[in-house]
Design an enzyme around this catalytic site. Structure first.
Site, mmCIF file in Angstrom:
data_model
loop_
_atom_site.group_PDB
_atom_site.id
_atom_site.type_symbol
_atom_site.label_atom_id
_atom_site.label_comp_id
_atom_site.label_asym_id
_atom_site.label_seq_id
_atom_site.Cartn_x
_atom_site.Cartn_y
_atom_site.Cartn_z
ATOM 1 N N SER A 419 0.834 -1.211 0.000
ATOM 2 C CA SER A 419 0.000 0.000 0.000
ATOM 3 C C SER A 419 0.862 1.252 0.000
ATOM 4 C CB SER A 419 -0.907 0.001 1.235
ATOM 5 O OG SER A 419 -0.096 -0.006 2.396
ATOM 6 N N ASP A 440 5.472 -7.663 2.313
ATOM 7 C CA ASP A 440 4.509 -6.933 3.150
ATOM 8 C C ASP A 440 3.905 -7.896 4.155
ATOM 9 O OD1 ASP A 440 2.991 -3.978 2.514
ATOM 10 O OD2 ASP A 440 2.010 -5.321 3.963
ATOM 11 N N ASP A 460 6.576 -10.957 7.810
ATOM 12 C CA ASP A 460 6.669 -10.040 8.946
ATOM 13 C C ASP A 460 8.133 -9.649 9.088
ATOM 14 O OD1 ASP A 460 6.889 -8.755 11.346
ATOM 15 O OD2 ASP A 460 5.771 -10.251 12.507
ATOM 16 N N TYR A 554 8.108 7.551 16.847
ATOM 17 C CA TYR A 554 8.270 7.639 15.391
ATOM 18 C C TYR A 554 9.474 8.512 15.032
ATOM 19 C CZ TYR A 554 7.208 8.630 10.504
ATOM 20 O OH TYR A 554 7.281 8.761 9.150
ATOM 21 N N LYS A 558 12.943 7.336 13.089
ATOM 22 C CA LYS A 558 13.360 7.851 11.780
ATOM 23 C C LYS A 558 14.727 8.543 11.871
ATOM 24 C CE LYS A 558 10.094 6.577 8.922
ATOM 25 N NZ LYS A 558 10.357 5.757 7.728
ATOM 26 N N PHE A 588 -0.765 12.291 1.835
ATOM 27 C CA PHE A 588 -2.078 11.973 2.409
ATOM 28 C C PHE A 588 -2.773 10.772 1.777
ATOM 29 C CE2 PHE A 588 -1.569 16.522 3.502
ATOM 30 C CZ PHE A 588 -1.583 16.370 4.874
ATOM 31 N N THR A 590 -1.935 7.755 1.734
ATOM 32 C CA THR A 590 -1.485 6.471 2.289
ATOM 33 C C THR A 590 -2.456 6.010 3.372
ATOM 34 O OG1 THR A 590 -0.153 7.530 3.970
ATOM 35 C CG2 THR A 590 0.953 7.048 1.900
#
Ligand code: ZN
Length: 657
Positions: A419, A440, A460, A554, A558, A588, A590
């Site tokens: 995705s 994925d 995974d 997050y 990163k 946006f 996603t």
């Protein structure tokens, strides 16, 4: 072999041309009759031209069409009388012949008629069917093939000795057919090539083909040469990915450009490879000229490419090659490799090419083994193979085909492929000619793109065993990894530090940073063996330079990924591997950005949804596709001299600039 004619299906095809389409598709459904554009069919029709005059036309299969999927538009109408007259000429070069075929069509938009058009024209029957049937070739490609064909068909077929496809073959058939055909004649066998049938109706011509091929099958059965013994295969659990990538690198270096390599280990292939006489029986040449064009030359046995390529070069430069320009076109890399451990390896510039080679060779395996049981397989001579491979028409096709897409022969691996940005990267890389492996955690990845150039694996990424198993499978599909796109990651719900649990923190680090270390480490041996020098692209984030409150886990993950990219660039530069990072923001389209999330975020900034989506200096919207195009270009020649770079794709952010 059974006729697939079905009255109900046939009822949907009205008229001679439509029925020609129908029975051509019936032939195409059986891969033991025709494979990948092999075989051709025709119908002779009388039509009024624009002046109101009646003309006889040959509607013959156009090149570039497969019988299995042919439409009426796949048949080219050529003036019949002209074709018959051409067959009387003493000689005609292949290029002249194609010119005559193209200039005597009555529809300028039709495809180029088959090179076997004149052959169809000279047979005085309304419908003509031509296949390269495995069973017939199994009989013709033996020492006493001619005698055996006579035994099977007596005077029901005219037999033509081997001659390369093209004008000379058509001319010889015209002469022999008019001299030898009798009232009993229902077909024509071309030694080491295939078989023709004909009839007054589409059905009778098709069913005659089935009948004639069935006779050859029954003959093989009576001679105890039909059933091919299969041995039990052992499933290989061993880690072969470095071996496979090494073999692909060596073949690519011999070819002078990157090739894909696909592994086949089914019982049919392994039983053949494990035969004691494999060295002898596999080295006698392709079964038909049609197969030569696709599979090129003899298989390599084992993995030692150097002696194979030099033997090939020497043979042709000393014995056959005359014109120097032919030598420059010589690409001595094998397209088929037979290896006891790896299995049947097929090579091609694209996944489709490698798949075609595999399909053809699996049929060749049947033909060789049946011929062996009958009387010893005997194929075309080396000179014949060379003549087909360096056929004027094939060379003209090569010259016309121009520059291949930039990543032909190369393999990209995309994580988080199902995705968002990952999916867009898959499409951007496929569009540039790469073969793509998608990993994925969602099983939708397996069937997300239906093309031979894509293979999806559910995996995974936080489970090292699953990663290794997926890579083993992936490398068997295309032969290596040249471009690694580290995209997978998660964006957890907003959470301030005082409430952030260790478990939630670890979960984010696990997928966003730890799993990327595993991918890099496990892919390194294959990246090092890339024929074109490998590239890695990290999908970073604006958060590295401009973190946000509530996104500690997050932003930290990163930032860590950013340092990992820098150190990788430092360490792997000596292997020619380039490492670059893109930093997107506010993409946006996603999965994480649902309509509700966007609306609530917009509200919290006091903006409209449209205004919020363009909250950047250029006031533009960023899409997954925009990011993917940048990722794909970073792997290309434009960035060939760039490593360790960090490129924002965010419309300009005042906190970052
Ligand atoms: Zn043919």
């Amino acid at each position: 072999m059974k006729s697939l004619w079905n009255d109900q299906e046939a009822g949907e095809f009205q008229g001679d041309l439509a029925l020609r389409v129908y029975t051509s598709r019936l032939l195409g459904r059986d891969t033991s009759l025709v494979l990948h554009g092999g075989g051709n069919t025709s119908v002779k029709l009388r039509e009024k031209n624009i002046l109101g005059n009646e003309e006889d036309l040959l509607y013959v299969k156009g090149s570039g069409w497969d019988l299995e999927k042919i439409e009426a538009a796949g048949f080219s109408p050529v003036r019949l009388q002209h074709l018959i007259a051409l067959a009387g000429l003493p000689s005609l070069s292949d290029l002249q012949m194609v010119n005559e075929l193209r200039t005597h069509m009555t529809n300028a938009a039709a495809p180029t008629p088959s090179v076997e058009a004149i052959l169809h024209a000279i047979l005085p029957y309304k419908f003509v069917d031509h296949t390269h049937a495995d069973a017939v070739i199994s009989v013709t490609n033996t020492r006493d093939g001619l005698q055996r064909i006579r035994e099977i068909y007596s005077d029901r077929v005219v037999v033509i000795p081997y001659i390369m496809p093209g004008f000379d073959l058509a001319r010889l058939c015209a002469q022999m057919f008019s001299a030898e055909a009798t009232t009993n004649t229902v077909g024509m066998v071309l030694m080491n090539h295939g078989i023709f049938s004909f009839g007054d109706s589409a059905r009778s011509s098709y069913e005659r083909m089935i009948e004639l091929v069935t006779l050859a099958e029954e003959y093989l059965d009576h001679q105890e040469s039909w059933h091919i013994p299969l041995t039990n295969i052992t499933t290989s659990e061993s880690h072969l990915r470095t071996d496979i990538a090494t073999l692909r690198l060596n073949a690519s270096q011999a070819a002078g450009f990157p090739l894909l390599l696909t592994i086949h280990r089914d019982a049919r292939c392994m039983s053949f490879i494990d035969r004691d006489d494999i060295e002898k029986i596999s080295q006698q040449g392709p079964a038909t000229p049609d197969h030569v064009i696709r599979t090129k030359r003899l298989p390599l046995i084992g993995r030692d490419i150097e002696p194979y390529t030099s033997a090939y070069k020497n043979y042709f430069s000393e014995n056959v090659l005359t014109a120097k320009d032919k030598l420059s076109m010589l690409d001595p890399a094998p397209r088929i490799i037979l290896d006891h451990e790896l299995g049947l390896c097929t090579l091609g510039r694209t996944a489709k090419d490698a798949a075609i080679v595999a399909d053809i060779y699996k049929h060749t395996i049947d033909i060789i083994q049946r011929s062996e049981m009958l009387d010893g397989y005997q194929a075309l001579s080396a000179k014949d193979i060379f003549d087909v491979e360096y056929w004027e028409l094939e060379q003209a096709k090569l010259r016309k085909s121009g520059k291949p897409p930039v990543y032909n022969g190369e393999v990209a691996l995309v994580t988080g492929a199902a995705s968002g940005i990952g999916k867009a990267c898959v499409n951007a890389l496929l569009a540039r000619g790469a073969a793509v492996i998608g990993l994925d955690i969602q099983d939708t990845v397996i069937e997300m793109v239906n093309t031979p150039g894509f293979a999806g694996f559910k995996c995974d990424l936080t489970d090292e065993k699953q990663v290794v198993a997926a890579l083993e499978q992936a490398v068997r599909k295309f032969g290596g990894v040249d471009m690694l796109i580290l995209n997978a990651g998660m964006f957890p719900p907003s959470c301030n530090i005082e409430s952030l649990t260790t478990a939630d923190w670890r979960k984010v680090q696990n997928i966003n940073i730890d799993s990327n270390l595993v991918m890099l480490r496990e892919c390194f041996p294959m990246l090092k063996l890339s024929p074109n020098q490998a590239r890695v692209v990290f999908v970073g984030s604006k958060n590295v330079a401009a973190p946000g409150p509530g996104a500690a886990a997050y932003s930290v993950s990163k930032a860590a990924l950013n340092q990992l990219a820098r150190v990788t660039a430092l360490e792997w530069g000596k292997h020619g591997i380039r490492i670059n990072t893109v930093h997107p923001d506010a993409v946006f389209d996603t999965g994480i950005w649902t309509e509700d999330v966007i609306e609530s975020r917009a509200k919290s900034y006091g903006l409209s949804v449209a205004g919020y989506k363009k909250k950047n200096i250029l006031q533009i919207q960023i899409t997954s596709r925009d990011v993917a195009e940048l990722v794909a270009e970073l792997c290309g020649p434009l960035f060939a001299k760039t490593t360790g770079a960090h490129i924002p794709i965010d419309g300009g952010n005042d906190r970052v600039i």
